[in-house]
Design a protein around this motif. Structure first.
Motif, PDB file in Angstrom:
ATOM      1  N   LYS A  45       0.837  -1.208   0.000  1.00  0.00           N
ATOM      2  CA  LYS A  45       0.000   0.000   0.000  1.00  0.00           C
ATOM      3  C   LYS A  45       0.871   1.258   0.000  1.00  0.00           C
ATOM      4  CE  LYS A  45      -3.835   2.406   0.337  1.00  0.00           C
ATOM      5  NZ  LYS A  45      -3.283   3.783   0.464  1.00  0.00           N
ATOM      6  N   ASP A  46       1.939   1.236   0.774  1.00  0.00           N
ATOM      7  CA  ASP A  46       2.850   2.381   0.802  1.00  0.00           C
ATOM      8  C   ASP A  46       3.499   2.569  -0.565  1.00  0.00           C
ATOM      9  OD1 ASP A  46       4.289   4.442   2.474  1.00  0.00           O
ATOM     10  OD2 ASP A  46       6.010   3.324   1.717  1.00  0.00           O
ATOM     11  N   ALA A  47       3.877   1.473  -1.204  1.00  0.00           N
ATOM     12  CA  ALA A  47       4.464   1.552  -2.540  1.00  0.00           C
ATOM     13  C   ALA A  47       3.459   2.126  -3.529  1.00  0.00           C
ATOM     14  CB  ALA A  47       4.917   0.167  -3.001  1.00  0.00           C
ATOM     15  N   PHE A  48       2.210   1.678  -3.450  1.00  0.00           N
ATOM     16  CA  PHE A  48       1.158   2.186  -4.327  1.00  0.00           C
ATOM     17  C   PHE A  48       1.031   3.697  -4.182  1.00  0.00           C
ATOM     18  CE2 PHE A  48      -3.198   3.400  -5.242  1.00  0.00           C
ATOM     19  CZ  PHE A  48      -3.452   2.768  -6.449  1.00  0.00           C
ATOM     20  N   ASP A  49       1.012   4.175  -2.948  1.00  0.00           N
ATOM     21  CA  ASP A  49       0.868   5.617  -2.705  1.00  0.00           C
ATOM     22  C   ASP A  49       2.044   6.406  -3.258  1.00  0.00           C
ATOM     23  OD1 ASP A  49      -1.522   5.135  -1.430  1.00  0.00           O
ATOM     24  OD2 ASP A  49      -0.674   5.170   0.594  1.00  0.00           O
ATOM     25  N   LYS A  50       3.239   5.856  -3.125  1.00  0.00           N
ATOM     26  CA  LYS A  50       4.426   6.565  -3.628  1.00  0.00           C
ATOM     27  C   LYS A  50       4.468   6.552  -5.157  1.00  0.00           C
ATOM     28  CE  LYS A  50       7.500   6.283   0.368  1.00  0.00           C
ATOM     29  NZ  LYS A  50       6.457   5.990   1.358  1.00  0.00           N
ATOM     30  N   PHE A  51       4.075   5.444  -5.779  1.00  0.00           N
ATOM     31  CA  PHE A  51       3.973   5.431  -7.239  1.00  0.00           C
ATOM     32  C   PHE A  51       2.956   6.465  -7.710  1.00  0.00           C
ATOM     33  CE2 PHE A  51       5.502   0.803  -7.337  1.00  0.00           C
ATOM     34  CZ  PHE A  51       6.748   1.153  -7.837  1.00  0.00           C
ATOM     35  N   LYS A  52       1.882   6.623  -6.945  1.00  0.00           N
ATOM     36  CA  LYS A  52       0.849   7.577  -7.317  1.00  0.00           C
ATOM     37  C   LYS A  52       1.381   9.009  -7.253  1.00  0.00           C
ATOM     38  CE  LYS A  52      -4.167   7.587  -6.938  1.00  0.00           C
ATOM     39  NZ  LYS A  52      -5.324   7.145  -6.129  1.00  0.00           N
ATOM     40  N   ARG A  53       2.210   9.288  -6.249  1.00  0.00           N
ATOM     41  CA  ARG A  53       2.813  10.617  -6.152  1.00  0.00           C
ATOM     42  C   ARG A  53       3.724  10.880  -7.346  1.00  0.00           C
ATOM     43  NH1 ARG A  53       4.702  10.942  -0.037  1.00  0.00           N
ATOM     44  NH2 ARG A  53       6.651  10.340  -1.055  1.00  0.00           N
ATOM     45  N   ALA A  54       4.503   9.872  -7.721  1.00  0.00           N
ATOM     46  CA  ALA A  54       5.382  10.024  -8.884  1.00  0.00           C
ATOM     47  C   ALA A  54       4.565  10.198 -10.164  1.00  0.00           C
ATOM     48  CB  ALA A  54       6.306   8.815  -9.011  1.00  0.00           C
ATOM     49  N   ALA A  55       3.425   9.511 -10.235  1.00  0.00           N
ATOM     50  CA  ALA A  55       2.558   9.603 -11.410  1.00  0.00           C
ATOM     51  C   ALA A  55       2.006  11.010 -11.584  1.00  0.00           C
ATOM     52  CB  ALA A  55       1.415   8.601 -11.294  1.00  0.00           C
ATOM     53  N   ARG A  56       1.791  11.727 -10.479  1.00  0.00           N
ATOM     54  CA  ARG A  56       1.256  13.094 -10.565  1.00  0.00           C
ATOM     55  C   ARG A  56       2.243  14.041 -11.227  1.00  0.00           C
ATOM     56  NH1 ARG A  56       0.078  16.173  -6.565  1.00  0.00           N
ATOM     57  NH2 ARG A  56      -1.970  16.937  -7.198  1.00  0.00           N
ATOM     58  N   LEU A  57       3.516  13.657 -11.275  1.00  0.00           N
ATOM     59  CA  LEU A  57       4.534  14.486 -11.908  1.00  0.00           C
ATOM     60  C   LEU A  57       4.868  13.985 -13.310  1.00  0.00           C
ATOM     61  CD1 LEU A  57       6.724  15.047  -8.756  1.00  0.00           C
ATOM     62  CD2 LEU A  57       5.662  16.859 -10.106  1.00  0.00           C
ATOM     63  N   GLY A  58       3.995  13.151 -13.859  1.00  0.00           N
ATOM     64  CA  GLY A  58       4.158  12.728 -15.246  1.00  0.00           C
ATOM     65  C   GLY A  58       5.115  11.575 -15.441  1.00  0.00           C
ATOM     66  N   ASN A  59       5.385  10.823 -14.385  1.00  0.00           N
ATOM     67  CA  ASN A  59       6.309   9.691 -14.504  1.00  0.00           C
ATOM     68  C   ASN A  59       5.560   8.493 -15.094  1.00  0.00           C
ATOM     69  OD1 ASN A  59       7.828   7.222 -13.681  1.00  0.00           O
ATOM     70  ND2 ASN A  59       9.202   8.732 -12.765  1.00  0.00           N
ATOM     71  N   LYS A  60       5.879   8.144 -16.323  1.00  0.00           N
ATOM     72  CA  LYS A  60       5.149   7.086 -17.027  1.00  0.00           C
ATOM     73  C   LYS A  60       5.443   5.704 -16.465  1.00  0.00           C
ATOM     74  CE  LYS A  60       2.954   9.831 -19.651  1.00  0.00           C
ATOM     75  NZ  LYS A  60       1.532  10.076 -19.338  1.00  0.00           N
TER      76      LYS A  60
END
Length: 208
Positions: A45-60
């Motif tokens: 779950k923590d990994a999911f949240d951190k990937f989501k934060r990176a996704a908000r900055l356009g990280n494909k």
């Protein structure tokens, strides 16, 4: 209904984290590394949240990882429509592998799930599309320049900047190198803002 992706696609969709660049990690790259560590430690779950934060900055890569996590139910409830929406986000710049992945998932969806996937994608575009990501990157860069120089002009001079990687390790960097990374971080997204994406193929029957 149990759905399985081909082994070749699962290999393509293997969760991954971008390595920090040799100069210093930008926010999304740092989150990718932290997310990878959370996965290794079993904190999905923590990994999911951190990937989501990176996704908000356009990280494909992060957006692709979120799609895979929805397929596998890692840190989130399984959802193939949401998986497709994230994979479509990841493929929006034309990456051939990501496009192949989203097309495979699309082919496995029922008609009602395809409608859901389209609705989810439209929601994601508002918050995670390149236009929104570019604005966030620009704000972050402006803040970095103000904090480092003490000036809104972003003058460099003989500046020495203290930077850190995702682990917190710190060192000094020449001001011109620091500003080059900041400017590149914004510039790499600019060509994709305002681009028209080619959507799913639709067969139209001839009524004549």
């Amino acid at each position: 209904m149990i759905r399985l992706l081909p082994a070749s696609l699962l290999l393509l969709l293997a969760l991954s984290a971008q390595a920090a660049p040799p100069v210093f990690a930008t926010p999304d790259q740092a989150d990718m590394i932290r997310a990878s560590r959370s996965l290794q430690d079993g904190f999905e779950k923590d990994a999911f949240d951190k990937f989501k934060r990176a996704a908000r900055l356009g990280n494909k890569e992060a957006q692709k990882n979120l799609g895979l996590m929805y397929i596998k139910g890692m840190g989130v409830e399984k959802s193939w429509p949401r998986a497709h929406a994230w994979l479509r986000m990841a493929a929006s710049r034309g990456d051939a592998q990501y496009r192949a992945a989203k097309d495979e998932v699309w082919g496995a969806l029922r008609d009602d799930e395809k409608e859901m996937a389209e609705a989810y994608y439209q929601e994601l575009r508002e918050e995670y599309g390149d236009a929104a990501a570019l604005e966030r990157r620009e704000r972050w860069v402006r803040r970095q320049k103000r904090e480092v120089t003490g000036s809104r002009l972003g003058t460099i001079g003989a500046l020495r900047v203290q930077v850190a990687d995702a682990t917190g390790y710190q060192w000094e960097l020449a001001g011109n190198e620091f500003f080059e990374v900041l400017d590149t971080y914004v510039a790499e997204l600019e060509p994709f803002v305002g681009e028209v994406e080619v959507g799913e193929l639709e067969v139209i029957e001839d009524e004549n």
